[in-house]
Write a protein that holds these residues in place. Structure first.
Motif, PDB file in Angstrom:
ATOM      1  N   GLU A 180      45.547  43.375   6.415  1.00  0.00           N
ATOM      2  CA  GLU A 180      44.434  43.603   5.497  1.00  0.00           C
ATOM      3  C   GLU A 180      43.398  42.483   5.581  1.00  0.00           C
ATOM      4  OE1 GLU A 180      43.713  46.096   3.461  1.00  0.00           O
ATOM      5  OE2 GLU A 180      45.417  47.303   4.094  1.00  0.00           O
ATOM      6  N   SER A 181      43.857  41.245   5.507  1.00  0.00           N
ATOM      7  CA  SER A 181      42.924  40.111   5.509  1.00  0.00           C
ATOM      8  C   SER A 181      42.266  39.937   6.868  1.00  0.00           C
ATOM      9  CB  SER A 181      43.652  38.826   5.097  1.00  0.00           C
ATOM     10  OG  SER A 181      44.764  38.593   5.922  1.00  0.00           O
ATOM     11  N   ARG A 182      43.009  40.207   7.953  1.00  0.00           N
ATOM     12  CA  ARG A 182      42.430  40.105   9.297  1.00  0.00           C
ATOM     13  C   ARG A 182      41.338  41.152   9.496  1.00  0.00           C
ATOM     14  NH1 ARG A 182      44.642  37.485  13.793  1.00  0.00           N
ATOM     15  NH2 ARG A 182      43.021  37.397  15.379  1.00  0.00           N
ATOM     16  N   SER A 183      41.574  42.347   8.958  1.00  0.00           N
ATOM     17  CA  SER A 183      40.562  43.403   9.055  1.00  0.00           C
ATOM     18  C   SER A 183      39.292  43.023   8.306  1.00  0.00           C
ATOM     19  CB  SER A 183      41.123  44.718   8.496  1.00  0.00           C
ATOM     20  OG  SER A 183      42.266  45.136   9.223  1.00  0.00           O
ATOM     21  N   ALA A 184      39.437  42.206   7.251  1.00  0.00           N
ATOM     22  CA  ALA A 184      38.275  41.752   6.475  1.00  0.00           C
ATOM     23  C   ALA A 184      37.605  40.528   7.086  1.00  0.00           C
ATOM     24  CB  ALA A 184      38.701  41.437   5.042  1.00  0.00           C
ATOM     25  N   GLY A 185      38.110  40.068   8.251  1.00  0.00           N
ATOM     26  CA  GLY A 185      37.481  38.949   8.936  1.00  0.00           C
ATOM     27  C   GLY A 185      38.061  37.590   8.634  1.00  0.00           C
ATOM     28  N   GLU A 186      39.172  37.537   7.914  1.00  0.00           N
ATOM     29  CA  GLU A 186      39.785  36.250   7.598  1.00  0.00           C
ATOM     30  C   GLU A 186      40.526  35.696   8.832  1.00  0.00           C
ATOM     31  OE1 GLU A 186      39.469  34.506   5.001  1.00  0.00           O
ATOM     32  OE2 GLU A 186      38.714  35.866   3.467  1.00  0.00           O
ATOM     33  N   PRO A 187      40.447  34.374   9.054  1.00  0.00           N
ATOM     34  CA  PRO A 187      41.111  33.758  10.232  1.00  0.00           C
ATOM     35  C   PRO A 187      42.601  33.557   9.992  1.00  0.00           C
ATOM     36  CG  PRO A 187      39.968  32.071   8.982  1.00  0.00           C
ATOM     37  CD  PRO A 187      39.657  33.383   8.294  1.00  0.00           C
ATOM     38  N   VAL A 188      43.369  34.651   9.985  1.00  0.00           N
ATOM     39  CA  VAL A 188      44.783  34.620   9.636  1.00  0.00           C
ATOM     40  C   VAL A 188      45.623  34.890  10.880  1.00  0.00           C
ATOM     41  CG1 VAL A 188      46.568  35.524   8.115  1.00  0.00           C
ATOM     42  CG2 VAL A 188      44.194  35.493   7.353  1.00  0.00           C
ATOM     43  N   ILE A 189      46.663  34.105  11.045  1.00  0.00           N
ATOM     44  CA  ILE A 189      47.616  34.279  12.139  1.00  0.00           C
ATOM     45  C   ILE A 189      48.937  34.725  11.545  1.00  0.00           C
ATOM     46  CG2 ILE A 189      48.920  33.105  13.966  1.00  0.00           C
ATOM     47  CD1 ILE A 189      46.608  31.167  14.212  1.00  0.00           C
ATOM     48  N   PHE A 190      49.529  35.769  12.124  1.00  0.00           N
ATOM     49  CA  PHE A 190      50.855  36.194  11.675  1.00  0.00           C
ATOM     50  C   PHE A 190      51.913  35.282  12.283  1.00  0.00           C
ATOM     51  CE2 PHE A 190      54.820  38.465  12.450  1.00  0.00           C
ATOM     52  CZ  PHE A 190      55.116  38.922  11.182  1.00  0.00           C
ATOM     53  N   GLY A 191      52.800  34.765  11.459  1.00  0.00           N
ATOM     54  CA  GLY A 191      53.870  33.921  11.988  1.00  0.00           C
ATOM     55  C   GLY A 191      54.542  33.119  10.894  1.00  0.00           C
ATOM     56  N   ASP A 192      55.682  32.554  11.245  1.00  0.00           N
ATOM     57  CA  ASP A 192      56.457  31.708  10.349  1.00  0.00           C
ATOM     58  C   ASP A 192      55.973  30.271  10.490  1.00  0.00           C
ATOM     59  OD1 ASP A 192      58.282  30.351   8.850  1.00  0.00           O
ATOM     60  OD2 ASP A 192      60.062  31.185   9.829  1.00  0.00           O
ATOM     61  N   ALA A 193      55.436  29.721   9.416  1.00  0.00           N
ATOM     62  CA  ALA A 193      54.842  28.382   9.467  1.00  0.00           C
ATOM     63  C   ALA A 193      55.872  27.289   9.694  1.00  0.00           C
ATOM     64  CB  ALA A 193      54.070  28.090   8.173  1.00  0.00           C
ATOM     65  N   THR A 194      57.156  27.611   9.600  1.00  0.00           N
ATOM     66  CA  THR A 194      58.183  26.598   9.876  1.00  0.00           C
ATOM     67  C   THR A 194      58.393  26.386  11.375  1.00  0.00           C
ATOM     68  OG1 THR A 194      59.978  28.234   9.840  1.00  0.00           O
ATOM     69  CG2 THR A 194      59.376  27.195   7.748  1.00  0.00           C
ATOM     70  N   GLN A 195      57.766  27.203  12.208  1.00  0.00           N
ATOM     71  CA  GLN A 195      57.917  27.085  13.656  1.00  0.00           C
ATOM     72  C   GLN A 195      56.759  26.281  14.240  1.00  0.00           C
ATOM     73  OE1 GLN A 195      58.329  31.022  15.271  1.00  0.00           O
ATOM     74  NE2 GLN A 195      60.080  31.535  13.986  1.00  0.00           N
ATOM     75  N   LYS A 196      57.099  25.323  15.087  1.00  0.00           N
ATOM     76  CA  LYS A 196      56.081  24.459  15.669  1.00  0.00           C
ATOM     77  C   LYS A 196      55.069  25.245  16.494  1.00  0.00           C
ATOM     78  CE  LYS A 196      58.717  21.553  17.831  1.00  0.00           C
ATOM     79  NZ  LYS A 196      59.071  20.401  18.667  1.00  0.00           N
ATOM     80  N   ASP A 197      55.554  26.226  17.245  1.00  0.00           N
ATOM     81  CA  ASP A 197      54.652  26.992  18.104  1.00  0.00           C
ATOM     82  C   ASP A 197      53.572  27.697  17.295  1.00  0.00           C
ATOM     83  OD1 ASP A 197      56.057  26.200  20.305  1.00  0.00           O
ATOM     84  OD2 ASP A 197      57.284  28.003  20.431  1.00  0.00           O
ATOM     85  N   ILE A 198      53.938  28.207  16.134  1.00  0.00           N
ATOM     86  CA  ILE A 198      52.951  28.881  15.289  1.00  0.00           C
ATOM     87  C   ILE A 198      51.906  27.884  14.793  1.00  0.00           C
ATOM     88  CG2 ILE A 198      52.631  30.201  13.167  1.00  0.00           C
ATOM     89  CD1 ILE A 198      54.036  31.739  15.363  1.00  0.00           C
ATOM     90  N   LEU A 199      52.346  26.701  14.356  1.00  0.00           N
ATOM     91  CA  LEU A 199      51.400  25.682  13.881  1.00  0.00           C
ATOM     92  C   LEU A 199      50.476  25.216  15.004  1.00  0.00           C
ATOM     93  CD1 LEU A 199      53.701  23.492  11.582  1.00  0.00           C
ATOM     94  CD2 LEU A 199      52.098  25.284  10.905  1.00  0.00           C
ATOM     95  N   LEU A 200      51.022  25.074  16.200  1.00  0.00           N
ATOM     96  CA  LEU A 200      50.198  24.662  17.340  1.00  0.00           C
ATOM     97  C   LEU A 200      49.134  25.713  17.641  1.00  0.00           C
ATOM     98  CD1 LEU A 200      52.955  23.158  19.680  1.00  0.00           C
ATOM     99  CD2 LEU A 200      51.123  21.897  18.523  1.00  0.00           C
ATOM    100  N   ASN A 201      49.521  27.002  17.576  1.00  0.00           N
ATOM    101  CA  ASN A 201      48.555  28.070  17.797  1.00  0.00           C
ATOM    102  C   ASN A 201      47.497  28.117  16.707  1.00  0.00           C
ATOM    103  OD1 ASN A 201      49.180  29.662  20.254  1.00  0.00           O
ATOM    104  ND2 ASN A 201      51.164  29.886  19.299  1.00  0.00           N
ATOM    105  N   ALA A 202      47.851  27.648  15.516  1.00  0.00           N
ATOM    106  CA  ALA A 202      46.896  27.632  14.402  1.00  0.00           C
ATOM    107  C   ALA A 202      46.016  26.389  14.415  1.00  0.00           C
ATOM    108  CB  ALA A 202      47.642  27.724  13.077  1.00  0.00           C
ATOM    109  N   GLY A 203      46.211  25.492  15.395  1.00  0.00           N
ATOM    110  CA  GLY A 203      45.339  24.335  15.534  1.00  0.00           C
ATOM    111  C   GLY A 203      45.731  23.126  14.727  1.00  0.00           C
ATOM    112  N   VAL A 204      47.039  22.886  14.549  1.00  0.00           N
ATOM    113  CA  VAL A 204      47.468  21.745  13.746  1.00  0.00           C
ATOM    114  C   VAL A 204      47.062  20.420  14.391  1.00  0.00           C
ATOM    115  CG1 VAL A 204      49.748  21.579  14.831  1.00  0.00           C
ATOM    116  CG2 VAL A 204      49.442  20.796  12.470  1.00  0.00           C
ATOM    117  N   LEU A 205      46.913  20.390  15.705  1.00  0.00           N
ATOM    118  CA  LEU A 205      46.575  19.142  16.401  1.00  0.00           C
ATOM    119  C   LEU A 205      45.164  18.670  16.080  1.00  0.00           C
ATOM    120  CD1 LEU A 205      48.189  19.751  19.916  1.00  0.00           C
ATOM    121  CD2 LEU A 205      49.104  18.446  17.989  1.00  0.00           C
ATOM    122  N   THR A 206      44.276  19.597  15.693  1.00  0.00           N
ATOM    123  CA  THR A 206      42.883  19.221  15.409  1.00  0.00           C
ATOM    124  C   THR A 206      42.523  19.410  13.937  1.00  0.00           C
ATOM    125  OG1 THR A 206      42.154  21.456  16.029  1.00  0.00           O
ATOM    126  CG2 THR A 206      42.140  19.779  17.753  1.00  0.00           C
TER     127      THR A 206
END
Length: 646
Positions: A433-459
């Motif tokens: 729903e939120s992605r369809s409305a243009g929100e920058p949302v990534i589906f994933g479990d935030a406890t996983q490092k790979d998901i955080l890296l894809n979401a730009g935690v390094l920057t």
């Protein structure tokens, strides 16, 4: 287990899926390798338990609301792809190998399936789960996953049955299936909610997990008693639990069991693979992989053309789905055990599946480029790429973990101030729903490092954890610190009971919602009472710096436990009046040092005057009132100590 651990570690280093590692471990441990088991066919019970939990996990992930939202693609394109691939595959197998019609249909169905586990994992890691072409691929995968269940029902009936008896068996199985499904759904609606509500009240994780496993096995046993597959019962049990409010807790708790049993099952499948078959039929296997992958891409493209899917999206989805799925191994093992196909045919299918799955991660990464090459319409590509969020495109942003009420409120305020943000959330409907409305949302479990890296935690400037589960928040903090040690992590919690634990876990700032709400109310009261704003702000800063010390503790009343929940978790305040024979009479607060180990002394009251404990220097007298704060049991012990000295 040693072989499996080494294999998974090795395959992970070369970026291949763990499923292939388990298959490889099975080959090494099986007759084609070091032959750890004299009779590997006796492992069928272990393999069947693996199937049960594999289908149970599928049922948990089966989302009825999501299915309804994409029903035209799921039951349209998914059904068309499954039928065309199964029919064409069955025809080719029948003409080339001259097997029976039933065996050809089963083998065609195996070739029609794609790998849900590999595709979902890969697109999630790439952060492309919610674009149009990936959603189209997921729609087809959903139907394929549902199509596994009829195969599991039919295969046991195919062995040694003529056409008339097969039709009767299928009709009887349908009637039994309706009865079992009705019974299980009734139990799921009326009994299971009560069972899990009572189990949840115990707050015992082990009991919760054991109850979940028991429900899955009982459901499987019920369908087995009716002559159907155990896996069907497990699938229905997973669906029942997947629709409950405990779904996400069940997924988190049972994941280790699921992964282990899935791994063991795939290892038993690997034991069935014969290296001699690979060398003997290598040319057929290579030809089969090539023709299969090309054909599946083309059939997905044809299916998409009937549902207004663009050429680029159709080709890209086809490339993602061109492999053989893990459920094909399930069907192959079941068909082999019932004599529908031979061990050699099963090994050939497994070889084709292993090779196609090994190529899948690379193909998914290059799927858009391949699709653009096959359909070089730049305008179509650009139109589809508009609005697609790529997390690596921004920096110096706020990374919001959890997009519920609090997360969405924060996002709106940040948007009003033109502050960039990314969001990670695990709810597929909310993400859609939120992605369809243009929100920058990534589906994933935030406890996983790979998901955080894809979401730009390094920057990112800041990681904001908005959900109130303290244990899950600690896992997110740990994952964020592993990615970047200097990142600021702010945690929202409901109460401040977990304040110290979250700070110890590495949080930079913890914001307890209840205490902050009280501070805002207090600020408004002080403002209307005429206190200068500078003093109000100073008082608020002092309370935050002192970790809300003056907001702790309250005087209990008759409805305290009803209003606030379990009393043992609260900090009560209690006024202890010292009588003439009290133990504390004639002593100073320093001499009562044992008291400080039990509770906090909030104030000393004498002659209607309240004294701060740090300013009180005299000895206690009869009639003095000591106000203490602490957990209920400690308050009781403190009162007994002041009055009796115990």
């Amino acid at each position: 287990m040693l072989i499996a651990v080494v294999s998974v570690a090795l395959f992970k280093r070369i970026h291949l899926p763990p499923i292939l590692a388990y298959l490889f471990a099975g080959v090494i441990a099986g007759p084609s390798g070091i032959s750890l088991f004299a009779h590997p066919e006796e492992m069928h019970l272990l393999a069947e338990v693996g199937i049960v939990f594999l289908l149970f996990s599928l049922g948990l992930e089966f989302s009825l609301p999501k299915l309804l939202a994409m029903r035209s693609l799921v039951f349209g394109a998914g059904l068309l792809q499954m039928l065309t691939t199964t029919v064409l595959g069955s025809l080719v197998v029948f003409l080339v190998t001259e097997v029976s019609v039933s065996a050809a249909i089963v083998m065609g169905g195996m070739l029609a399936l794609s790998s849900t586990a590999i595709v979902i994992k890969q697109v999630t890691e790439m952060g492309i789960l919610n674009n149009v072409r990936t959603q189209f691929a997921i729609s087809i995968l959903l139907f394929q996953d549902m199509a596994v269940v009829p195969f599991l029902i039919v295969i046991p009936l195919l062995s040694g049955a003529d056409s008339s008896s097969l039709a009767w068996a299928l009709s009887l199985a349908l009637v039994k299936g309706v009865v079992v499904v009705t019974l299980l759904m009734s139990v799921g609606k009326w009994l299971l909610p009560w069972v899990f509500r009572e189990v949840a009240r115990t707050r015992t994780d082990e009991l919760f997990v054991l109850t979940t496993i028991l429900v899955a096995l009982l459901a499987g046993g019920l369908t087995y008693a009716f002559g159907l597959s155990m896996a069907l019962g497990a699938f229905l049990a997973g669906m029942m639990l997947g629709e409950s409010q405990y779904k996400y807790q069940l997924e988190a708790d049972i994941r280790p069991f699921r992964d282990i049993l899935m791994g063991l099952f795939f290892a038993t499948v690997g034991m069935q693979l014969k290296i001699s078959v690979l060398f003997e039929y290598w040319y057929w296997i290579i030809l089969g992989v090539t023709l299969l992958m090309i054909t599946k891409v083309a059939l997905v493209r044809i299916s998409a053309s009937l549902f207004a899917i663009s050429k680029v999206d159709a080709w890209s989805a086809g490339v993602k789905l061109c492999q053989v799925g893990e459920f094909s191994f399930v069907i192959a093992a079941l068909a082999n055990s019932h004599g529908v196909i031979t061990a050699t045919q099963s090994s050939v299918i497994v070889c084709i599946g292993v090779i196609s799955m090994a190529l899948t991660p690379y193909l998914i990464e290059k799927s858009l480029g391949i699709a653009q090459w096959l359909s070089p319409d730049k305008r179509v590509l650009q139109a589809q790429e508009q609005g697609v969020f790529e997390p690596e495109d921004i920096s110096h942003h706020v990374l919001i973990c959890g997009f519920g009420r609090v997360g969405q409120s924060v996002a709106r305020m940040l948007d009003m101030e033109d502050v960039d943000y990314n969001v990670v959330d695990v709810d597929p409907i909310r993400v859609h729903e939120s992605r369809s409305a243009g929100e920058p949302v990534i589906f994933g479990d935030a406890t996983q490092k790979d998901i955080l890296l894809n979401a730009g935690v390094l920057t990112a400037k800041l990681v904001l954890i908005t959900f109130s589960e303290a244990e899950k928040a600690k896992l997110v903090i740990d994952a964020a610190r592993q990615c970047r040690d200097d990142i600021d992590v702010m945690v929202r919690t409901y109460r401040d009971a977990e304040l110290d634990e979250l700070y110890k876990a590495g949080a930079s700032q913890v914001v307890p919602e209840l205490q902050e709400g009280s501070l805002m109310l207090i600020s408004q009261v002080m403002h209307y009472a005429g206190i200068p704003m500078s003093r109000i702000l100073k008082r608020v800063r002092e309370e935050r710096k002192g970790r809300y010390d003056h907001l702790h503790g309250f005087y209990p009343g008759e409805t305290t436990e009803i209003s606030y929940g379990t009393a043992d978790k609260l900090e009560f305040m209690h006024a202890v009046v010292l009588g003439a024979n009290a133990f504390a009479i004639g002593k100073t607060l320093v001499e009562l040092d044992k008291l400080n180990n039990k509770v906090k002394i909030k104030s000393v009251r004498r002659d209607a005057v309240d004294w701060d404990p740090s300013e009180w220097k005299g000895v206690l007298e009869s009639g003095d009132v000591i106000v203490v704060a602490g957990k209920p049991r400690r308050v009781e012990r403190a009162e007994r100590y002041l009055l009796e000295g115990d």
